[in-house]
Design a protein around this motif. Sequence first.
Motif, mmCIF file in Angstrom:
data_model
loop_
_atom_site.group_PDB
_atom_site.id
_atom_site.type_symbol
_atom_site.label_atom_id
_atom_site.label_comp_id
_atom_site.label_asym_id
_atom_site.label_seq_id
_atom_site.Cartn_x
_atom_site.Cartn_y
_atom_site.Cartn_z
ATOM 1 N N HIS A 67 4.109 0.534 5.779
ATOM 2 C CA HIS A 67 2.861 0.568 5.008
ATOM 3 C C HIS A 67 2.717 1.899 4.265
ATOM 4 N N HIS A 68 1.668 2.695 4.575
ATOM 5 C CA HIS A 68 1.414 3.958 3.851
ATOM 6 C C HIS A 68 1.977 5.175 4.583
ATOM 7 N N SER A 93 4.237 0.312 1.460
ATOM 8 C CA SER A 93 3.264 -0.097 0.447
ATOM 9 C C SER A 93 3.788 0.191 -0.958
#
Length: 409
Positions: A67-68, A93
Amino acid sequence: MNLYLSGPSSKLLKAAIQITGSKSESNRSLLLRALYSNVTISNISNSDDAEVMEKGLKISKGIVDIHHAGTAMRFLTGYFASQESKEVVLTGSQRMTERPVKVLVDALRNLGADIEYEKNDGYPPIRIKGKKLKNHSVSLPADISSQYISSLLLIAPSLEKGLELNLIGKITSVPYIKMTLALLNEIGVETSFDGNTIIVTPTTSVEPTSLVVESDWSSASYFYSIVALSAVGTVIKLSAYKRNSLQGDSVLSEIYQKLGVYTVFEENTIILSKTADLKPGNLNLELSDAPDIAQTIAVTCFGLGIGCHLTGLHTLKIKETDRLEALDIELSKLGASISVTDKALTLEPTENITADVAIDTYNDHRMAMAFAPLAMKTTIIVNDAEVVSKSYPDYWKDLKQLQFSVKEL
């Protein structure tokens, strides 16, 4: 989730808050535990970043989506490259696919790693086929993100010949490198850091070791900001912290003393006290060793009506967002006179703060948390406020403990 914030009715605050473990220490410790099974960890961060790191380390084949979490991207790149029989595609992401990994990938390839780019050269997603890395010497630019350097250092003791890492130029974020080396030392790995050369000795096994993660100093920064913006006599206690911290952001205790916030260490607690309304004409700081607190400091100075000149911020361009550009945009909305370059920020003194401004957070947890203390001075809106879960999921709950009004719009 957008939040409408206003500060407590009394600016004289009294509170005691337990802050989650440092995600920087947690992610380093988690990787060491993956390499050496008799390492145990307590007070692990409850952040999204630590959670995706822990999950990622358990995967042997297939997609690993972080993700981030930039720290997890860098650390897992080194980990999977050095693990025989593991093959993964490491991705994240949309913003993560825009954050460069080329310097780290090149270094790992020089050590013998098998890593390929799935889409754009130099950027995630990357396909990693784990193998025994037989080379032991590599060079890196010294002014890059310290996470690239720490990624190599963390896997270094598991390499057949250890690692000799040569850093070229002026080193950035030295405290984070020293944090990594200190954790290696704590589990029994021998290291040396002489000039621009770091050597890590190969270590096949370690004695049973319990690593205790200190609470996060970056998270403490927002309470330093709140205390600075409060009335004289405010006292906030934060735990659990060490006097001899491994975290570079512990320099907060020195910086905020210039803004009237005094720090006392008492066992595993830091006690923040507003002792005076100090307003230096201009705060000049070089933050290359602690760039993550730049947002907090800039917002604090704006709230106090003083100017600041912050340098050493070149790594902020490749964080969750371009943090310098984001600060420029959001502080300007509030009425600030601010200018930024690719590595510095200058804020002019101003007494006026525009109320009810909606602060955009750019998928960056630190934008949300750094601007929230301004509710001590005016009412603000924080857009996409749930982004704080990346490092500090309990942030809004803890602000309520300080009698902030936190309402969902």
